[in-house]
Motif scaffolding. Structure first.
Motif: not given
Lengths: 211, 211, 211, 211
Positions: A118, A123, A126, B40-43, B45-50, B52-53, B56
């Motif tokens: 990331y 992201a 985080s 590692v969560p597969k999100l 590329n545009n996933a926000s920090a929130r 990902l948090a 997790l």
């Protein structure tokens, strides 16, 4: 029975040896697993040499994360090793604190993979906060180890002076606050996290011969 | 020829040493591979920090399973280590029983991954039953090791007293019945399994210095 | 200079020790990686406990392959270990033969995964033939080690008798022909391969204390 | 205090021992992880034995890359091992240079996987250039180790002669230029890279007993 005492003492000595050997094994496997974060780019069979070179270049976050983590774990191993030179025999507490330290160490490839995945994306905050937090916990693990040996003179070798302990404490006390800073700093920029982590292993590499 | 006897005895001593070193290697690799269950969560590329948090945080079953398994394997290593201090020389039987124990230990990352994957879902019962059953087999492996050493005095060191053996037996005899309970209890709730497994390593951690 | 000779001899002794330790490390990692062939069934989140239990039961080929490979590698480690007790110092040849043996050992998780994947399907013949062939090459590696030590008395310890070497040869000579049979037999039935491989480790487990 | 000096010297001796053991662990794990590049062909359940055999045959680049890398890492381990026989005590510099060497070694499975994936395709040039470059960096790591020990007599054992150092230097100096050639040669043909890498480990295998 003096022979029994001698036997017990030899067994205790061996205890520390086997704990160190086991810890070394965990450090060695964990540090090698970091390289699993380096992934082969999945391009089609017709991809040109230039395509592959570009795809590899775009993976720069994984090289940064790999190098930072590798040297941090290496320095942790050096510190662990230097510390156990002071330890005479283990206790349930020491075993537990060391276990916690090893557990967090085996989690380093995971938090490194998070950063790798990331770092170039939104992201990253985080990911880097988790990365920093892993090392906060590891540095607290080191502090616990030191605390146990400082409090219980029976766990340390007879020739360990207060001066030596003070020297270790001085070297290690930078860990928790700076890694907390690295964790919080992730919300400013992921490079704050990586910068502080790199700074710390360079600092410890330079001072590691002192004890 | 006395020199030959001495040589043979030294070689036998080394035998135990290399078996212990090999077992330690397997324990160290198996315990480190547990961390491969942290994924590692597969999100996108545009996933926000929130995002990902949150992703997790939703992985909490993997953290519980990881911690439980890590400390259980660590305590198994401590027990294995304490046990081999009593062993004078290996036999084909001891080698086989130890091999079975190591095989089941290398399977712990697999059963941990099962729990990680299914803890929040209806299939959790089966996952936790397999998890518990793995430790039933491991604790039976430990019982076999002890049984072999109790039955054959030639395999144990001359200074090992009945009292010491009794002390080990007392500490270990909780294993099989409680792990069976953890396996069966999975059908009530997966947390029964995890609770019993956690309780057992805490208990052994507290008593591990006794022998 | 006698001190120099003593030093050299000690260094040579250590040489064998470090080669053994390295080989043990490779065996320990390879045997633990076998468990990576045990895979978590990928079911949907709504799968019932019964679905998971059935999916796990359908994976029986992976349990058979895992157990067979685990004990075969374990016995190979025991044989390797017993063999190196006879070795006084390494040579370029011995290093190369041992390297070949280790290389094939690290390939065992691969050939085991082949069997796991295809045992229930028409391609099982090829999978089992590759599995058998891996052990043909490993047993030839063992034969080479023995051949080198038999031909060059300087590589073996002074107290190793012809009788001991004959005893090792007798125990090992079953390997190549029976593994070739296991490879060819794959084309009759995959269970011929697995049966012969199981038979061999049971045989060696029973006779491993002899030298 | 002479006893203190003796203690310190013993501790330093142990230092090298534990550094070697840790390095051995990393080499052993890295060399075993090479086998993860051997992948089970993903065919349907109805694939015939012939299909699987053909699919395995088509994977020949992975066997070539696996064998080349395995023996190269093995020889690197032998050289590392021979080198540390000359080292009396570690320093921050030596630790750092050794860390760099180990880091690049753990990256070998990655660059091997690159070659495996792309050897039959147009991107092979880039893959083989990265492969060669990995070994350029490793051979420079070895040169640094040697340089540190040559410059600082305190790091080497008192009985290490200039002649021995010259002998190591002579054996190792082929590494950097030939690996650079292997890297550049990748743009002519990937087989230039693999040929030079194979030639080098064969050369070192033949001369490894010299020091």
């Amino acid at each position: 029975m003096p022979s029994n005492t001698a036997l017990k003492s030899a067994a205790e000595e061996k205890d520390t040896g086997r704990l160190e050997a086991f810890s070394d094994g965990v450090f060695a496997v964990a540090i090698t697993l970091l390289a699993l974060d380096l992934q082969v780019p999945k391009l089609g069979n017709n991809a040109s040499a230039r395509d592959l070179a570009l795809a590899l270049a775009r993976q720069w976050p994984s090289y940064i994360a790999f190098i930072t983590s590798f040297f941090t774990v290496l320095i942790m191993w050096v510190n662990h090793h230097g510390f156990f030179k002071l330890v005479h025999r283990t206790s349930a507490r020491l075993l537990f604190a060391n276990g916690f330290l090893l557990m967090m160490t085996t989690a380093v490839p995971f938090s490194t993979a998070l950063v790798t995945q990331y770092l170039r994306f939104p992201a990253a905050m985080s990911a880097c906060a988790v990365y920093g937090a892993t090392f906060v916990l590891i540095s607290l693990g080191f502090s616990s180890l030191l605390h146990i040996v400082v409090k219980d003179p029976a766990t340390r070798k007879p020739d360990v002076t207060e001066e030596t302990l003070e020297c270790v404490r001085k070297s290690w006390r930078l860990g928790p606050p700076l890694y907390i800073l690295a964790t919080v700093g992730a919300f400013l920029s992921p490079y704050v996290t990586i910068g502080i982590c790199t700074g710390l292993w360079v600092y410890w590499a330079g001072t590691s011969r002192d004890f």
